[in-house]
Design a protein around this motif. Structure first.
Motif, PDB file in Angstrom:
ATOM      1  N   VAL A  92       0.866  -1.187   0.000  1.00 49.84           N
ATOM      2  CA  VAL A  92       0.000   0.000   0.000  1.00 49.84           C
ATOM      3  C   VAL A  92       0.895   1.226   0.000  1.00 49.84           C
ATOM      4  O   VAL A  92       1.784   1.376   0.836  1.00 49.84           O
ATOM      5  CB  VAL A  92      -0.930   0.009   1.237  1.00 49.84           C
ATOM      6  N   ARG A  93       0.663   2.104  -0.956  1.00 52.77           N
ATOM      7  CA  ARG A  93       1.419   3.358  -1.051  1.00 52.77           C
ATOM      8  C   ARG A  93       0.580   4.497  -0.479  1.00 52.77           C
ATOM      9  O   ARG A  93      -0.627   4.543  -0.679  1.00 52.77           O
ATOM     10  CB  ARG A  93       1.800   3.645  -2.493  1.00 52.77           C
ATOM     11  N   ILE A  94       1.263   5.404   0.199  1.00 49.65           N
ATOM     12  CA  ILE A  94       0.614   6.534   0.861  1.00 49.65           C
ATOM     13  C   ILE A  94       1.178   7.822   0.275  1.00 49.65           C
ATOM     14  O   ILE A  94       2.395   7.991   0.194  1.00 49.65           O
ATOM     15  CB  ILE A  94       0.894   6.539   2.384  1.00 49.65           C
ATOM     16  N   ARG A  95       0.283   8.720  -0.110  1.00 46.93           N
ATOM     17  CA  ARG A  95       0.723  10.051  -0.557  1.00 46.93           C
ATOM     18  C   ARG A  95      -0.209  11.095   0.020  1.00 46.93           C
ATOM     19  O   ARG A  95      -1.353  10.805   0.360  1.00 46.93           O
ATOM     20  CB  ARG A  95       0.784  10.129  -2.075  1.00 46.93           C
ATOM     21  N   LEU A  96       0.283  12.313   0.124  1.00 46.94           N
ATOM     22  CA  LEU A  96      -0.545  13.416   0.597  1.00 46.94           C
ATOM     23  C   LEU A  96      -1.548  13.809  -0.482  1.00 46.94           C
ATOM     24  O   LEU A  96      -1.225  13.794  -1.669  1.00 46.94           O
ATOM     25  CB  LEU A  96       0.303  14.641   0.931  1.00 46.94           C
ATOM     26  N   THR A  97      -2.738  14.180  -0.064  1.00 42.69           N
ATOM     27  CA  THR A  97      -3.700  14.797  -0.974  1.00 42.69           C
ATOM     28  C   THR A  97      -3.334  16.274  -1.086  1.00 42.69           C
ATOM     29  O   THR A  97      -2.484  16.781  -0.334  1.00 42.69           O
ATOM     30  CB  THR A  97      -5.124  14.675  -0.422  1.00 42.69           C
ATOM     31  N   ASP A  98      -3.963  16.981  -1.985  1.00 40.73           N
ATOM     32  CA  ASP A  98      -3.746  18.423  -2.074  1.00 40.73           C
ATOM     33  C   ASP A  98      -4.118  19.093  -0.750  1.00 40.73           C
ATOM     34  O   ASP A  98      -3.414  19.983  -0.270  1.00 40.73           O
ATOM     35  CB  ASP A  98      -4.568  19.027  -3.215  1.00 40.73           C
ATOM     36  N   PHE A  99      -5.219  18.629  -0.149  1.00 43.85           N
ATOM     37  CA  PHE A  99      -5.642  19.157   1.149  1.00 43.85           C
ATOM     38  C   PHE A  99      -4.575  18.879   2.211  1.00 43.85           C
ATOM     39  O   PHE A  99      -4.227  19.759   3.002  1.00 43.85           O
ATOM     40  CB  PHE A  99      -6.977  18.529   1.561  1.00 43.85           C
ATOM     41  N   GLY A 100      -4.034  17.654   2.227  1.00 39.56           N
ATOM     42  CA  GLY A 100      -3.004  17.288   3.193  1.00 39.56           C
ATOM     43  C   GLY A 100      -1.748  18.114   3.021  1.00 39.56           C
ATOM     44  O   GLY A 100      -1.170  18.608   3.996  1.00 39.56           O
ATOM     45  N   GLU A 101      -1.327  18.292   1.771  1.00 40.58           N
ATOM     46  CA  GLU A 101      -0.124  19.083   1.511  1.00 40.58           C
ATOM     47  C   GLU A 101      -0.331  20.545   1.906  1.00 40.58           C
ATOM     48  O   GLU A 101       0.545  21.160   2.521  1.00 40.58           O
ATOM     49  CB  GLU A 101       0.256  18.987   0.031  1.00 40.58           C
ATOM     50  N   GLY A 102      -1.489  21.094   1.588  1.00 43.54           N
ATOM     51  CA  GLY A 102      -1.778  22.476   1.977  1.00 43.54           C
ATOM     52  C   GLY A 102      -1.800  22.648   3.487  1.00 43.54           C
ATOM     53  O   GLY A 102      -1.290  23.636   4.016  1.00 43.54           O
ATOM     54  N   THR A 103      -2.373  21.672   4.171  1.00 47.02           N
ATOM     55  CA  THR A 103      -2.437  21.721   5.635  1.00 47.02           C
ATOM     56  C   THR A 103      -1.038  21.676   6.233  1.00 47.02           C
ATOM     57  O   THR A 103      -0.714  22.458   7.135  1.00 47.02           O
ATOM     58  CB  THR A 103      -3.295  20.564   6.176  1.00 47.02           C
ATOM     59  N   ILE A 104      -0.203  20.768   5.747  1.00 43.53           N
ATOM     60  CA  ILE A 104       1.162  20.644   6.278  1.00 43.53           C
ATOM     61  C   ILE A 104       1.964  21.912   5.982  1.00 43.53           C
ATOM     62  O   ILE A 104       2.715  22.388   6.839  1.00 43.53           O
ATOM     63  CB  ILE A 104       1.856  19.386   5.720  1.00 43.53           C
ATOM     64  N   ARG A 105       1.801  22.477   4.813  1.00 40.19           N
ATOM     65  CA  ARG A 105       2.493  23.748   4.516  1.00 40.19           C
ATOM     66  C   ARG A 105       2.059  24.846   5.480  1.00 40.19           C
ATOM     67  O   ARG A 105       2.880  25.632   5.963  1.00 40.19           O
ATOM     68  CB  ARG A 105       2.210  24.176   3.080  1.00 40.19           C
ATOM     69  N   GLU A 106       0.764  24.906   5.752  1.00 44.73           N
ATOM     70  CA  GLU A 106       0.226  25.901   6.691  1.00 44.73           C
ATOM     71  C   GLU A 106       0.807  25.698   8.089  1.00 44.73           C
ATOM     72  O   GLU A 106       1.232  26.653   8.747  1.00 44.73           O
ATOM     73  CB  GLU A 106      -1.298  25.761   6.713  1.00 44.73           C
ATOM     74  N   ILE A 107       0.830  24.458   8.560  1.00 50.04           N
ATOM     75  CA  ILE A 107       1.376  24.148   9.886  1.00 50.04           C
ATOM     76  C   ILE A 107       2.869  24.454   9.922  1.00 50.04           C
ATOM     77  O   ILE A 107       3.364  25.056  10.884  1.00 50.04           O
ATOM     78  CB  ILE A 107       1.114  22.676  10.256  1.00 50.04           C
ATOM     79  N   ASP A 108       3.591  24.073   8.877  1.00 42.66           N
ATOM     80  CA  ASP A 108       5.038  24.307   8.814  1.00 42.66           C
ATOM     81  C   ASP A 108       5.338  25.805   8.848  1.00 42.66           C
ATOM     82  O   ASP A 108       6.240  26.252   9.556  1.00 42.66           O
ATOM     83  CB  ASP A 108       5.609  23.654   7.561  1.00 42.66           C
ATOM     84  N   ARG A 109       4.574  26.572   8.120  1.00 46.76           N
ATOM     85  CA  ARG A 109       4.762  28.027   8.101  1.00 46.76           C
ATOM     86  C   ARG A 109       4.499  28.611   9.498  1.00 46.76           C
ATOM     87  O   ARG A 109       5.262  29.438   9.994  1.00 46.76           O
ATOM     88  CB  ARG A 109       3.823  28.640   7.052  1.00 46.76           C
ATOM     89  N   TYR A 110       3.428  28.139  10.153  1.00 42.35           N
ATOM     90  CA  TYR A 110       3.100  28.592  11.500  1.00 42.35           C
ATOM     91  C   TYR A 110       4.250  28.273  12.469  1.00 42.35           C
ATOM     92  O   TYR A 110       4.670  29.126  13.260  1.00 42.35           O
ATOM     93  CB  TYR A 110       1.801  27.928  11.974  1.00 42.35           C
ATOM     94  N   LEU A 111       4.755  27.037  12.402  1.00 40.10           N
ATOM     95  CA  LEU A 111       5.851  26.636  13.299  1.00 40.10           C
ATOM     96  C   LEU A 111       7.114  27.443  13.030  1.00 40.10           C
ATOM     97  O   LEU A 111       7.811  27.859  13.973  1.00 40.10           O
ATOM     98  CB  LEU A 111       6.131  25.142  13.154  1.00 40.10           C
ATOM     99  N   ASN A 112       7.438  27.655  11.760  1.00 38.63           N
ATOM    100  CA  ASN A 112       8.625  28.449  11.424  1.00 38.63           C
ATOM    101  C   ASN A 112       8.512  29.863  11.970  1.00 38.63           C
ATOM    102  O   ASN A 112       9.469  30.401  12.539  1.00 38.63           O
ATOM    103  CB  ASN A 112       8.850  28.484   9.911  1.00 38.63           C
ATOM    104  N   ASP A 113       7.345  30.473  11.798  1.00 35.21           N
ATOM    105  CA  ASP A 113       7.142  31.830  12.314  1.00 35.21           C
ATOM    106  C   ASP A 113       7.281  31.873  13.832  1.00 35.21           C
ATOM    107  O   ASP A 113       7.937  32.754  14.383  1.00 35.21           O
ATOM    108  CB  ASP A 113       5.756  32.362  11.915  1.00 35.21           C
TER     109      ASP A 113
END
Length: 156
Positions: A92-113
């Motif tokens: 079974v292969r796992i990949r991020l959905t567009d929603f998942g990738e957008g969410t992680i980018r948002e969280i990553d940006r928040y953490l970096n700030d």
């Protein structure tokens, strides 16, 4: 410092660090419905790209059955997509959905700030001491885990 005191201090710091990590990342559950472990999985996929259940389990140091269950839940939440390998249906292969990738980018940006703001006035030596100390603790724990002498319940 004697051994008893060292052990007590290490165990107390472990407890405090776990509590503080949970407090620092509480926003994940409140804002995104994610646990810290689910966030770790999503970040691994975000950083390294699609994974198999096995490779994700290995990368995160978690049992494959647990990863599989978490990925099913993350799929229901819309963060990932699980796909059977066309050449081997057991994989079974796992990949991020567009929603998942957008969410992680948002969280990553928040953490970096947040980290940039909090750590702005810290000296470089502080980071070096922290990383060196954490590396030493990790090394000592690895030695403890690989030491096959003195198992609990055994007499030497």
């Amino acid at each position: 410092m004697n051994l008893h005191e060292f052990k007590r201090i290490i165990l107390e710091y472990h407890r405090e660090i776990n509590e503080n990590v949970n407090t620092a990342f509480r926003f994940l559950g409140v804002n995104y419905g994610l646990t810290m472990l689910q966030f770790r999985l999503l970040m691994e996929i975000y950083r390294q790209g699609p994974h198999t259940i096995g490779s994700l389990a290995e990368a995160c140091g978690i049992a494959g059955a647990n990863i599989s269950t978490m990925c099913k839940k993350l799929e229901k939440q819309g963060f990932v997509r699980r796909m059977r390998d066309q050449t081997d249906e057991r994989v079974v292969r796992i990949r991020l959905t567009d929603f998942g990738e957008g969410t992680i980018r948002e969280i990553d940006r928040y953490l970096n700030d947040k980290l940039t703001r909090i750590l702005a006035n810290e000296a470089e030596e502080t980071f070096e001491m922290i990383t060196a100390g954490m590396g030493k603790i990790s090394s000592l724990l690895l030695k403890m885990g690989s030491d096959d002498e003195g198992e609990v319940g055994e007499t030497p």
